[in-house]
Design a protein around this motif. Structure first.
Motif, short mmCIF file in Angstrom:
data_model
loop_
_atom_site.label_atom_id
_atom_site.label_comp_id
_atom_site.label_asym_id
_atom_site.label_seq_id
_atom_site.Cartn_x
_atom_site.Cartn_y
_atom_site.Cartn_z
N GLY A 89 -40.78 -47.44 29.48
CA GLY A 89 -39.39 -47.03 28.47
C GLY A 89 -39.16 -47.92 27.36
O GLY A 89 -39.77 -49.15 27.21
N SER A 90 -39.79 -46.97 26.41
CA SER A 90 -39.19 -48.28 24.79
C SER A 90 -37.58 -48.89 24.52
O SER A 90 -37.47 -48.51 23.64
N PHE A 91 -36.98 -49.30 25.32
CA PHE A 91 -35.51 -49.32 25.02
C PHE A 91 -35.63 -50.73 23.27
O PHE A 91 -34.91 -50.16 22.82
N PRO A 92 -35.70 -51.83 23.97
CA PRO A 92 -35.60 -52.31 22.56
C PRO A 92 -36.74 -52.10 21.35
O PRO A 92 -37.43 -52.39 21.96
N PHE A 93 -36.81 -51.44 21.36
CA PHE A 93 -37.77 -50.79 20.41
C PHE A 93 -38.11 -50.85 19.69
O PHE A 93 -39.93 -51.97 19.08
N ASN A 94 -37.61 -52.19 19.14
CA ASN A 94 -38.03 -52.93 17.82
C ASN A 94 -38.54 -54.22 18.49
O ASN A 94 -40.39 -54.19 17.98
N SER A 95 -38.93 -54.87 20.13
CA SER A 95 -39.72 -55.70 20.23
C SER A 95 -41.05 -54.70 21.03
O SER A 95 -41.70 -55.58 20.78
N PHE A 96 -40.85 -53.60 21.64
CA PHE A 96 -41.62 -52.91 21.54
C PHE A 96 -43.07 -52.70 20.20
O PHE A 96 -44.54 -52.43 19.51
N LEU A 97 -42.29 -52.65 19.53
CA LEU A 97 -43.17 -52.00 17.74
C LEU A 97 -43.18 -53.27 17.33
O LEU A 97 -44.66 -53.79 17.03
N SER A 98 -42.61 -54.96 17.36
CA SER A 98 -43.36 -55.68 16.98
C SER A 98 -44.12 -56.44 17.83
O SER A 98 -45.32 -56.37 17.58
N GLY A 99 -44.17 -56.42 19.24
CA GLY A 99 -45.20 -56.23 20.35
C GLY A 99 -46.48 -56.65 19.54
O GLY A 99 -47.61 -56.11 19.64
N VAL A 100 -46.73 -54.46 19.67
CA VAL A 100 -48.01 -53.95 19.19
C VAL A 100 -48.12 -54.33 18.21
O VAL A 100 -49.15 -54.48 17.68
N LEU A 101 -47.59 -54.10 17.08
CA LEU A 101 -47.97 -54.20 15.20
C LEU A 101 -48.33 -56.01 15.75
O LEU A 101 -49.05 -55.85 14.92
N SER A 102 -47.96 -57.08 16.33
CA SER A 102 -48.62 -58.01 15.98
C SER A 102 -49.40 -57.73 16.20
O SER A 102 -50.72 -58.81 16.21
N CYS A 103 -50.26 -57.44 17.76
CA CYS A 103 -51.42 -57.06 18.38
C CYS A 103 -52.05 -56.65 16.82
O CYS A 103 -53.61 -57.36 16.25
N VAL A 104 -52.10 -55.34 16.34
CA VAL A 104 -52.69 -54.68 15.59
C VAL A 104 -53.12 -55.28 14.15
O VAL A 104 -54.22 -55.30 13.68
N GLY A 105 -52.00 -56.33 14.35
CA GLY A 105 -51.65 -56.83 12.74
C GLY A 105 -53.40 -58.43 12.88
O GLY A 105 -54.08 -58.24 11.93
N TYR A 109 -60.02 -58.28 22.56
CA TYR A 109 -58.87 -58.49 23.03
C TYR A 109 -57.66 -58.74 22.16
O TYR A 109 -56.38 -58.05 23.34
N ALA A 110 -57.64 -58.64 21.07
CA ALA A 110 -56.43 -57.93 20.44
C ALA A 110 -55.78 -56.32 21.14
O ALA A 110 -54.67 -56.23 20.79
N ILE A 111 -56.73 -56.07 20.47
CA ILE A 111 -56.61 -54.21 21.41
C ILE A 111 -56.24 -54.29 22.46
O ILE A 111 -55.41 -53.24 22.76
N VAL A 112 -56.74 -55.36 23.81
CA VAL A 112 -56.48 -54.09 24.53
C VAL A 112 -55.65 -55.22 25.14
O VAL A 112 -55.12 -53.87 25.64
N THR A 113 -54.32 -56.00 24.46
CA THR A 113 -53.25 -56.27 24.96
C THR A 113 -52.10 -55.29 24.12
O THR A 113 -51.17 -54.76 24.37
N ALA A 114 -52.86 -54.86 23.00
CA ALA A 114 -51.83 -53.18 21.81
C ALA A 114 -51.87 -52.43 23.66
O ALA A 114 -50.86 -51.85 23.43
N VAL A 115 -52.94 -52.11 23.82
CA VAL A 115 -53.32 -50.70 24.89
C VAL A 115 -52.13 -51.14 25.90
O VAL A 115 -51.43 -50.68 26.74
N ILE A 116 -52.12 -52.54 26.77
CA ILE A 116 -51.75 -53.01 27.73
C ILE A 116 -49.96 -53.01 27.56
O ILE A 116 -49.03 -52.40 28.47
N GLN A 117 -50.08 -53.37 26.46
CA GLN A 117 -48.59 -52.97 26.20
C GLN A 117 -47.96 -51.75 25.32
O GLN A 117 -46.36 -51.60 26.11
#
Lengths: 775, 115
Positions: free
Chosen positions: B52-68, B36-44
Motif C-alpha cells: 500500500g502507498s501510505f507514506p506516499f511521499n516516501s514512495f514517490l521520493s524512493g522511486v524518483l530517486s532511482c529513476v533520477g 541496477y537503478a531501474i531494477v531497484t525502482a521496479v522492486i519499490q
C-alpha cells in the motif's frame, strides 16, 4: 602575419569595447525598468495596491515577525470564520520568502527599511532582473544585439508593468522573472548540452513553482517543444539532457512545495510531461539501436518492436483512460479547464467567471498592452525561421501558445509579453543588422563579385521600395509594411543564392532613412509605454483621485473605514462583506472576516451571497448563525464610484443561486435586467444589499439619485429593523452596519386572573396558554 | 511466417549482442548502473503494490530517486561516449563533475522529501 595579428588585436579591442558597452546598456535598462514603475509612488504614495497584495503583505508581516517555522505551520483563524485557513499549506511561498529574505538581509546590514517598503519595491527590482533574464534568453536564441533590444522592450512593455508597478505586491512580480529564467536555462541546456545548466534549470523551475500557479504553463510548454523537436526530426542527445533531468528533478522539487504536494503526479496538468518523458526514452532507445545495428537488422528490429509495442501501448492507454475518465473533471482543475474550454467557467463555476481578470481581452487591449510589438511579432517569427534552430523553434511555440491563452483570459496577456518582446527584439535587431551592414559595406568599400551581383538583384527590388520609402510618412503601420517587404526580399534573395550565405546589401540612403524610421518607431513605443504607465496602470485602487472644477478631490474612504473598524470594534468581532474586501479587512483593520479573495469555499461565499440577497430578517438569521457583528458594504452611488456592491450584486445572486435554490435570479430581474429604481421587483427592493446601500440616501445632497446607475432609487424612505448604521465614510463609499441584538423573548402574555375562577377553568386556561419555559 | 519471425528475432538478438559487446568497458559499467537503478525502482513499485502507498511521499521520493539517478547516468554516458560527435570537446572530467553536482541536488531533495 603582422596584418593578421593587427586585425586580431583590433577585433579583440572592438569586442572588449562592445562588451563594456553592452554591460553599460544593460545597467541602464535595469535602472529604466525600475524607474518607470515608480509613477504610482510619485503620484500617490508608497502604499500596497488593490486586494491580493494586501494578503501577501500580511503574510510577509507574519513571516518577518514570527520566523519561518511558524509561517510554515500557520493556521489562520481570522479568515473564513468559522473554517479558518491553513496558510502554510495553501499559499505560494515564493514571493513572501523572497521579500522576507530581502528584508532580513537589509536589516542584518543595519539598513532599517520597513517591511512595507520592501514589499512595495519588490516588483520593480524583480522587473529589472526580468529584463536581464530576457537579455540572456534572447542572446541564446539569436545573439547579443537581439538580446539588448528584447531587454529594452521588456523593461517597458505595458502589460508587464500593469502587474509589477511599485506597490503591486503580487505573485506575478516575481513569477515572470522566474519564468524567463527557467526558459533561459532550458534553451542554454539545449544549446550547450551541459548537465550543469540542466541542474540550474530544475532549480529555477522550483523557484517558479514556489511563486505562481502559472508554473503549469512551463511544465506543459517544454514537453510540447520536446515533442515538436522529435516530430520534426531534430532529436539530439542535447534534447535528452535538457528534458529528462528536468522532469525527474522538477517533479520532485515541485512536490516539495506544500501547495502543490502530490498534485504533481495526480492531476492531469502534469501528465503531458510524463507522457513525453516516456516518448523521449523510446526515441532515444530507437536512435541508440539504430546506431549500433546494421540497416537490415534495424528494419527487422523495427517490425518486431512495432508489433509488440502496439499491443503494450493499447493496454497501457486503456488503463490510463479508465483511470482518468473515472474522475468527473477528467483530473483537471477548474481553472485549467476554463482555460482549455473558455465556456466552461460560465456554465459551471460562476466564481471563476465573475473575476474581471478572467474575461477575454478586447482587441484594442492588445495595442494598449504590447503596442508596437503586436506587428513586430510576425516579423520576428519569420526571422526565427531563417535559420531554424531548437531555440528559435522553442520561441515560436512559446509565442503561439501564449498568444492563444492571452486570447482566453486577460490576465494571461502577461505571459505573452516576454514572448512578444523576444520576437520583436529579434525582428528589430535583424532589421538593424541588414541596414547597418549596408552602410558599412558601402562606406568600407569592400566589394566582392558576389556582393555586386547581389547588389544588382537587390537594387531591382529596392528601387521599387525606394519609391515607396520616399513617399512613406512617419506612420509606424505603413513603415512596418515596408519593413516586412524588406524581410520578404531578404528571404527571397537568400533563397536564390547557391554558394553559402550571401549577405544582402542595400543602397546607403535607403538604409539611413530606414534606420532613422526604426528609431522613430522605438520613440513611439517608449512614448506610449510611459504615457500608459503614468495614466492607466499606476492607480493603487485603494485611494482614488478625481479632478473637479474645485480642484483635486481625494477619496480615501477605504482606509478611513478600516481604521474606524480597527479603533472602534473589539479584536474578536467578525465582519461580513463581499469576498473582494476580505484581504484588505484582515490586513488593515485586523478583524476576522467570513469570506475573502481566496475564494476556496464556494458554499461559504454563497452563504454570504444568500444573506445579502434575502430580506432583513432572513439575512439577520444567517449572519447571526455565523457570529457576525458588523456588515460592510461598498456604495458608490453618491460619488459615482462604478464598481460597488450593487454593481456586483448580479454575481452575488448567481453564486448564491448556485448553492441555495430558493434564491432565483428571475426574482430580481424585470424584463431581464436589474433595476434599482421604481421598476425594480419587490424582492430587489427588500433585499439586504439594497437596504444597506441606500439607507438614508435621500438625506444626502443627491436626494436619492444614484450617480452610477443614473436613476432615482425606487424605495426612498425606509427603516432598518434588524441592523443599525455604525459608520459611513465621508463620501458614503463604505458603510458599516451593526447587527441589532435580539429582543428579550417573552413566551405568551401574562393575563390578569381573578381568584373566583374555578379550578377546571384554571386548568383549561393553563393548558390553553403557552407554557413559559423560563418560569 | 511465425518461423521467419522467430528466426529473425534470433538473428536480431545475436547481432544486438555482438554490437553491444563492442562498446568500451566504462560505458558498460554505466549501463550496469542504470539497469541496477531501474531494477531497484521496479522492486519499490512492486513493494508498494503489496504493502500500500501510505507514506506516499516516501514512495514517490524512493522511486524518483532511482529513476533520477538512472536518467543522470544516461546523460553521463551520452557525454562521455567517444562516438558522440557533439560532445567531442567536452572533457570527461567536466561531464563527471556535472553528474556529481546534479546527483547532489537530487539527493538533497530526496532527503528532504523522504519524510
Amino acid at each position: 602575419m603582422m596584418a593578421i595579428a593587427e586585425a586580431k588585436g583590433a577585433s579583440a579591442l572592438r569586442n572588449a569595447f562592445g562588451g563594456i558597452l553592452g554591460v553599460f546598456i544593460l545597467l541602464l535598462i535595469g535602472i529604466f525598468a525600475f524607474s518607470i514603475r515608480l509613477f504610482s509612488v510619485i503620484k500617490y504614495e508608497s502604499v500596497i495596491h488593490e486586494f491580493d497584495p494586501y494578503f501577501n503583505y500580511r503574510v510577509t508581516q507574519y513571516l518577518t515577525n514570527n520566523g519561518i517555522y511558524d509561517f510554515w505551520n500557520w493556521f489562520d483563524d481570522r479568515t473564513w470564520y468559522p473554517l479558518g485557513r491553513a496558510i502554510g499549506g495553501t499559499v505560494y511561498p515564493g514571493l513572501t520568502l523572497t521579500a522576507g529574505s530581502m528584508w532580513w538581509l537589509l536589516n542584518s546590514l543595519n539598513i532599517p527599511l520597513s517591511v512595507e517598503t520592501v514589499c512595495v519595491f519588490t516588483a520593480p527590482i524583480f522587473s529589472a532582473n526580468a529584463a536581464w533574464a530576457t537579455y540572456l534568453l534572447t542572446k541564446e536564441v539569436k545573439g547579443t544585439g537581439a538580446g539588448l533590444t528584447a531587454a529594452a522592450l521588456l523593461a517597458m512593455v505595458p502589460s508587464y508593468i500593469s502587474r509589477s508597478v511599485a506597490g503591486s505586491y503580487d505573485n506575478e512580480a516575481v513569477a515572470i522573472f522566474a519564468l524567463i529564467l527557467t526558459f533561459y536555462f532550458y534553451v542554454k541546456t539545449l544549446n550547450s548540452g551541459s548537465l550543469f545548466y540542466a541542474t540550474l534549470n530544475a532549480l529555477s523551475y522550483f523557484y517558479m513553482v514556489c511563486s505562481w500557479g502559472g508554473y503549469t504553463f512551463i511544465i506543459n510548454l517544454i514537453p510540447m517543444h520536446v515533442l515538436l523537436c522529435i516530430v520534426t526530426g531534430r532529436y539530439s542527445s542535447r534534447l535528452y539532457i535538457a528534458y529528462a533531468p528536468l522532469v525527474v528533478l522538477g517533479t520532485l522539487l515541485a512536490s516539495l512545495v506544500p501547495v502543490v504536494g502530490f498534485n504533481t503526479v495526480m492531476t492531469s496538468e502534469h501528465f503531458s510531461s510524463f507522457l513525453v518523458f516516456v516518448i523521449i526514452h523510446m526515441v532515444a532507445l530507437v536512435y541508440y539501436i539504430k546506431g549500433i545495428l546494421s540497416p537490415k537488422m534495424f528494419k527487422v528490429a523495427m517490425t518486431l518492436a512495432v508489433t509488440i509495442g502496439l499491443t503494450v501501448c493499447c493496454a497501457v492507454i486503456a488503463i490510463f483512460i479508465a483511470s482518468v475518465a473515472s474522475s468527473p473533471t477528467k483530473g483537471w482543475s477548474g481553472r485549467s479547464l476554463s482555460l482549455l474550454d473558455p465556456t466552461y467557467a460560465s456554465k459551471y463555476i460562476p466564481i471563476i467567471a465573475s473575476v474581471s481578470e478572467h474575461q477575454p481581452p478586447t482587441w484594442p487591449l492588445y495595442f494598449v498592452d504590447i503596442n508596437v510589438l503586436a506587428f513586430l511579432v510576425p516579423a520576428g517569427i519569420i526571422a526565427c525561421f531563417s535559420p531554424l534552430s531548437d531555440a528559435s523553434s522553442f520561441m515560436i511555440l512559446y509565442l503561439a501558445i501564449s498568444a492563444y491563452f492571452s486570447g482566453v483570459m486577460v490576465r494571461l496577456m502577461l505571459v505573452l509579453a516576454p514572448a512578444a518582446c523576444v520576437m520583436s527584439g529579434i525582428a528589430l535587431s535583424e532589421a538593424f543588422d541588414v541596414f547597418t551592414r549596408s552602410i558599412k559595406f558601402q562606406a568600407g568599400d569592400i566589394n566582392s563579385e558576389s556582393s555586386i551581383a547581389q547588389n544588382d538583384v537587390s537594387n531591382v527590388d529596392s528601387n521599387a521600395t525606394t519609391d515607396k520609402s520616399e513617399t512613406v510618412s512617419k506612420e509606424p503601420s505603413r513603415k512596418n509594411h515596408e519593413k516586412e517587404k524588406e524581410q520578404e526580399i531578404v528571404k527571397k534573395v537568400t533563397s536564390k543564392s547557391q554558394n553559402g550565405k550571401k549577405l544582402l546589401v542595400l543602397p546607403q540612403e535607403v538604409s539611413a532613412v530606414v534606420i532613422l524610421l526604426l528609431i522613430a518607431l522605438g520613440g513611439f513605443y517608449v512614448g506610449h509605454c510611459v504615457w500608459t504607465t503614468a495614466t492607466a496602470y499606476s492607480a493603487p485602487a485603494i485611494v482614488l483621485k478625481s479632478y473637479t472644477p474645485d480642484g483635486l478631490r481625494v477619496f480615501d474612504d477605504f482606509r478611513e473605514a478600516y481604521a474606524w473598524l480597527q479603533h472602534n470594534t473589539d479584536v474578536d468581532d467578525k465582519v461580513a462583506s463581499w469576498w473582494d474586501y476580505g484581504y484588505q479587512i484582515t490586513a488593515m483593520a485586523n478583524r476576522t472576516v467570513i469570506v475573502d479573495n481566496n475564494t476556496w469555499n464556494n458554499t461559504h461565499i454563497a452563504t454570504v451571497g444568500a444573506a445579502v440577497s434575502s430580506p432583513e430578517k432572513a439575512a439577520w438569521e444567517i449572519f447571526n448563525s455565523l457570529d457576525v457583528k458588523y456588515v460592510l458594504v461598498v456604495f458608490g452611488g453618491l460619488v459615482g464610484y462604478p464598481s460597488d456592491d450593487i454593481d456586483k450584486f448580479i454575481w452575488m445572486v448567481r453564486i448564491a443561486g448556485g448553492v441555495f435554490p430558493h434564491i432565483r435570479e428571475q426574482d430580481y430581474l424585470r424584463d431581464g435586467r436589474y433595476h434599482i429604481d421604481a421598476h425594480a421587483t419587490p424582492t430587489m427592493l427588500n433585499c439586504l444589499m439594497y437596504k444597506l446601500s441606500y439607507y438614508r440616501f435621500v438625506e444626502t445632497e443627491a436626494e436619492g439619485f444614484d450617480k452610477v446607475r443614473r436613476t432615482e432609487i425606487g424605495n426612498k424612505k425606509f427603516e432598518l429593523t434588524h441592523f443599525e448604521e455604525a459608520f459611513t465614510t465621508e463620501h458614503w463609499m463604505v458603510r458599516i452596519y451593526k447587527l441589532k441584538l435580539p429582543k428579550n423573548r417573552i413566551q405568551g402574555k401574562l393575563k390578569n386572573k381573578s381568584s373566583s375562577e374555578t379550578y377546571s377553568s384554571n386548568q383549561t386556561r393553563a393548558r390553553n396558554t403557552r407554557r413559559n419555559p423560563w418560569q | 511466417m511465425a518461423k521467419s519471425t522467430s528466426s529473425d528475432a534470433q538473428m536480431l538478438i545475436r547481432s544486438l549482442r555482438t554490437a553491444y559487446a563492442a562498446t568500451p568497458t566504462n560505458l558498460k559499467i554505466i549501463d550496469l548502473y542504470v539497469v541496477y537503478a531501474i531494477v531497484t525502482a521496479v522492486i519499490q513499485v512492486v513493494y508498494m503494490g503489496v504493502v500500500g502507498s501510505f507514506p506516499f511521499n516516501s514512495f514517490l521520493s524512493g522511486v524518483l530517486s532511482c529513476v533520477g539517478t538512472a536518467v543522470l547516468a544516461v546523460c553521463l554516458r551520452i557525454q562521455v561516449n567517444k562516438e558522440n560527435k557533439e560532445f567531442k570537446d567536452l572533457p570527461p572530467e567536466r561531464a563527471y563533475a556535472d553528474f556529481i553536482l546534479c546527483n547532489l541536488v537530487l539527493h538533497l531533495v530526496i532527503m528532504n522529501f523522504l519524510g
